[in-house]
Design a protein around this motif. Sequence first.
Motif, PDB file in Angstrom:
ATOM      1  N   ARG A 132      13.053  -4.083   1.702  1.00 49.41           N
ATOM      2  CA  ARG A 132      12.550  -5.272   1.037  1.00 49.41           C
ATOM      3  C   ARG A 132      11.117  -5.104   0.539  1.00 49.41           C
ATOM      4  O   ARG A 132      10.582  -5.999  -0.097  1.00 49.41           O
ATOM      5  N   ILE A 133      10.515  -4.002   0.853  1.00 48.10           N
ATOM      6  CA  ILE A 133       9.116  -3.841   0.466  1.00 48.10           C
ATOM      7  C   ILE A 133       9.016  -3.191  -0.906  1.00 48.10           C
ATOM      8  O   ILE A 133       9.697  -2.200  -1.192  1.00 48.10           O
ATOM      9  N   ASP A 134       8.165  -3.778  -1.745  1.00 51.16           N
ATOM     10  CA  ASP A 134       8.022  -3.244  -3.102  1.00 51.16           C
ATOM     11  C   ASP A 134       7.038  -2.090  -3.106  1.00 51.16           C
ATOM     12  O   ASP A 134       6.046  -2.122  -2.381  1.00 51.16           O
ATOM     13  N   PRO A 135       7.303  -1.080  -3.925  1.00 53.12           N
ATOM     14  CA  PRO A 135       6.287  -0.040  -4.080  1.00 53.12           C
ATOM     15  C   PRO A 135       5.055  -0.594  -4.784  1.00 53.12           C
ATOM     16  O   PRO A 135       5.120  -1.637  -5.443  1.00 53.12           O
TER      17      PRO A 135
ATOM     18  N   ALA B 230       0.864  -3.891   5.952  1.00 50.22           N
ATOM     19  CA  ALA B 230       1.650  -4.095   4.745  1.00 50.22           C
ATOM     20  C   ALA B 230       1.276  -3.065   3.680  1.00 50.22           C
ATOM     21  O   ALA B 230       2.145  -2.516   2.993  1.00 50.22           O
ATOM     22  N   PHE B 231      -0.023  -2.781   3.589  1.00 52.89           N
ATOM     23  CA  PHE B 231      -0.457  -1.784   2.616  1.00 52.89           C
ATOM     24  C   PHE B 231       0.154  -0.416   2.926  1.00 52.89           C
ATOM     25  O   PHE B 231       0.692   0.251   2.033  1.00 52.89           O
ATOM     26  N   LEU B 232       0.089  -0.038   4.213  1.00 55.58           N
ATOM     27  CA  LEU B 232       0.658   1.259   4.600  1.00 55.58           C
ATOM     28  C   LEU B 232       2.153   1.297   4.274  1.00 55.58           C
ATOM     29  O   LEU B 232       2.661   2.299   3.761  1.00 55.58           O
ATOM     30  N   ALA B 233       2.851   0.191   4.564  1.00 49.53           N
ATOM     31  CA  ALA B 233       4.288   0.156   4.279  1.00 49.53           C
ATOM     32  C   ALA B 233       4.539   0.343   2.796  1.00 49.53           C
ATOM     33  O   ALA B 233       5.456   1.067   2.390  1.00 49.53           O
ATOM     34  N   ARG B 234       3.694  -0.262   1.982  1.00 46.84           N
ATOM     35  CA  ARG B 234       3.905  -0.142   0.534  1.00 46.84           C
ATOM     36  C   ARG B 234       3.591   1.273   0.045  1.00 46.84           C
ATOM     37  O   ARG B 234       4.299   1.812  -0.814  1.00 46.84           O
ATOM     38  N   VAL B 235       2.543   1.863   0.619  1.00 47.32           N
ATOM     39  CA  VAL B 235       2.257   3.265   0.271  1.00 47.32           C
ATOM     40  C   VAL B 235       3.443   4.148   0.628  1.00 47.32           C
ATOM     41  O   VAL B 235       3.902   4.989  -0.159  1.00 47.32           O
TER      42      VAL B 235
ATOM     43  N   VAL C 250       6.590   3.342   1.033  1.00 51.15           N
ATOM     44  CA  VAL C 250       7.740   3.111   0.163  1.00 51.15           C
ATOM     45  C   VAL C 250       7.500   3.753  -1.200  1.00 51.15           C
ATOM     46  O   VAL C 250       8.378   4.418  -1.757  1.00 51.15           O
ATOM     47  N   THR C 251       6.284   3.615  -1.725  1.00 54.66           N
ATOM     48  CA  THR C 251       5.977   4.183  -3.034  1.00 54.66           C
ATOM     49  C   THR C 251       6.277   5.676  -3.065  1.00 54.66           C
ATOM     50  O   THR C 251       6.982   6.170  -3.939  1.00 54.66           O
ATOM     51  N   TYR C 252       5.740   6.397  -2.089  1.00 54.47           N
ATOM     52  CA  TYR C 252       5.854   7.859  -2.165  1.00 54.47           C
ATOM     53  C   TYR C 252       7.146   8.377  -1.571  1.00 54.47           C
ATOM     54  O   TYR C 252       7.647   9.412  -1.979  1.00 54.47           O
ATOM     55  N   LEU C 253       7.698   7.648  -0.592  1.00 58.63           N
ATOM     56  CA  LEU C 253       8.971   8.087  -0.046  1.00 58.63           C
ATOM     57  C   LEU C 253      10.038   8.038  -1.117  1.00 58.63           C
ATOM     58  O   LEU C 253      10.799   8.972  -1.312  1.00 58.63           O
ATOM     59  N   ARG C 254      10.111   6.926  -1.843  1.00 61.36           N
ATOM     60  CA  ARG C 254      11.121   6.786  -2.883  1.00 61.36           C
ATOM     61  C   ARG C 254      10.970   7.918  -3.892  1.00 61.36           C
ATOM     62  O   ARG C 254      11.929   8.560  -4.266  1.00 61.36           O
ATOM     63  N   ARG C 255       9.725   8.156  -4.259  1.00 58.71           N
ATOM     64  CA  ARG C 255       9.487   9.192  -5.256  1.00 58.71           C
ATOM     65  C   ARG C 255       9.994  10.538  -4.736  1.00 58.71           C
ATOM     66  O   ARG C 255      10.669  11.284  -5.412  1.00 58.71           O
ATOM     67  N   ASP C 256       9.670  10.789  -3.430  1.00 63.95           N
ATOM     68  CA  ASP C 256      10.113  12.005  -2.753  1.00 63.95           C
ATOM     69  C   ASP C 256      11.622  12.181  -2.805  1.00 63.95           C
ATOM     70  O   ASP C 256      12.136  13.233  -3.148  1.00 63.95           O
TER      71      ASP C 256
END
Lengths: 360, 287
Positions: free
Chosen positions: B184-187, B251-256, B258-264
């Motif tokens: 549910r967390i947005d990148p 929350a910031f860490l979670a978004r970071v 999600v951002t890079y995990l998805r990209r990975d």
Amino acid sequence: MTKRQFLKRRRADWRRFEQVIAAANSVKPKRLNGKQVTEFSRLLRVVSHDLAVVRGHGWDLRLESYLNDLASRGYNSFYRAPPGTTNQIVRYFTSRFPRLMRQNFGYVLAGCALFFLPFFLSWGLVVARPELIHRVVPGEALEQIDQSFGEKSPLGEPESGIGWTPGYAEERTGMFGFYIAHNIGIAFKTFALGITFGVGTVVTLLYNGIAIGAIFGYAHSEGYGPRLFSFAVSHGSFELVAIGISGGAGLILANALVHPGSRTRWESLVVRGLDAVQVAVGAGAMLAVAALLEAYWSPAPIPAVFKYIVGGMLWLLVFAYIAFAGRGPDAEAVTEIGRTENGGAGELRRWNDDRRIGAT
Amino acid sequence: MIAPVSTNPLTIASAAPPIVDLGLRIETPENVVLTYTLAGPTLRAGAYLIDFALQMVLLTLAAGLVFCAAFVAPNIAFGLLLVFWFALSWWYFTLFEALWNGRTPGKWAVGLRVIQDKGYPVTFWAAVGRNFLRAFDSWPFYAPAFVSMLLNRRFKRLGDLLGRTVVVCERNVVLPREPVIVERIDPLPRDEISGRPPEARTLSLIDQFLGRRHLVSIPRGHDIARPLALALAKQLRYSGEPSLVEDYPMAFLARVYVTYLRRDEEEPETTRWAGNAIRPAAVVTFP
């Protein structure tokens, strides 16, 4: 490959390796057959490889530590020393231990000198001036000696063995336990105290030499001499020499610390230390023999002359053991080759160099 | 090449040299690097107390037997008790460690094992050496052992120095579950970040932290997460809402993450490896 694909693909092998290690670490590990050994070796390589991959990618610290644990356990089981055999124990006593004593003969000699010189010195002094005994040995101990070796001694007459108390035999087993616990304990402590740069070892040796010598001098001057000497001559061979040898083992440690040469003190301790341990354990075994003799042979109701003959032979036996046992072709070389074959790994030279010191 | 390994995740995230490190790094002859966690004085004292209690129980049992046997043959019973006492005091640790691959019942209960410096199992003579020196190490109250453990980096007491052994913790081998997927967390929007992307290790650390975030209260969780969040915001040149980093660092860490995990996960493997300076080190050279 992404982390998820990697996990999916490798997981089966890791699970399998967990089982293999659990089996190898069980209380009674089963002997593996050729196929299982091959599997073990393959899985160990696979896990090591995966560990490197996970580490290289920095994928997951927990996964990394999981694989690290698997690999280290596998490594630990894979290089487990082959189980000890009776043969190894026999070889230790027939060649390894006497050889080590000869290799470290200076230490053994110094240990014996530190015990026997004060022993004879205090013996002579107490015979010359009997009142000196009270400075060394407390009164209760003297009463005990009076009881054991005086007129009413349970040992009876030394010339004939007449007057021997029958109930004495059962009491000897109790004394056997005492000799084991007390004497071997002292020998091991004498060795361990070598770590105090030898101070503890030297003090223990001197103290025991002086105390035992004083008791001999006391018995001598009180006229219990024949009874005590015929009692002590047999087991004294193993007992007194073993105390000196355990002192020698302590002195090996001490000298490693005092004169480390080009190594650091702790490195030097490590290099010489395992020799010393093996000498100390041998001394303990000699004291066990002495305890058997002291409990069951030394007080036997037979004329003293037999005890002197047997005792003399035992002294010769001890000296011959130290001087000659284990000479001849090198049995150690065979062990090293056997060990190499058991190892089953490529880079054995380094491995063997590390292990040689610990090898039996 | 293999990156330096530490068991403490914080030292990895901050890349500061560890001051006190329980990690022991051993490179085996096969070029496999294994890390162990050294056992400190407290754990070892715990294991020792268990062993000591067990020794006392055994001795009491033996004494009870001897007391019964004493009606029949007092001296023999007493002699055997003394032999048992000797065996217990000098050979209990030695034989357990030598025959049970570096463990005693106390060490097993606490999860410790004795191994040689180079990672292989403890040898018989090393076990004898390290345990015979107990006679000196343990008097009085293990004070020499404690001083010796403080004076070297591997927590070695004098017996360990003699036997070339170390005592390590055995963790429980549990295969970690799949990484947390925070659906549910947005990148973070791409136009708000421009700096160097975080390292895979940092992402893994965030993953672990988020996986266990319920262990502490929410304010405490934010407190723990804040230093890393601030450092990451600086590294990523984050230009979005500053209160997200300051007030809701988790929350910031979670978004970071999600951002890079998805990209990975979405990128094909070739680009991923090419873009990563660290290569897998798979130098395993035994047959």
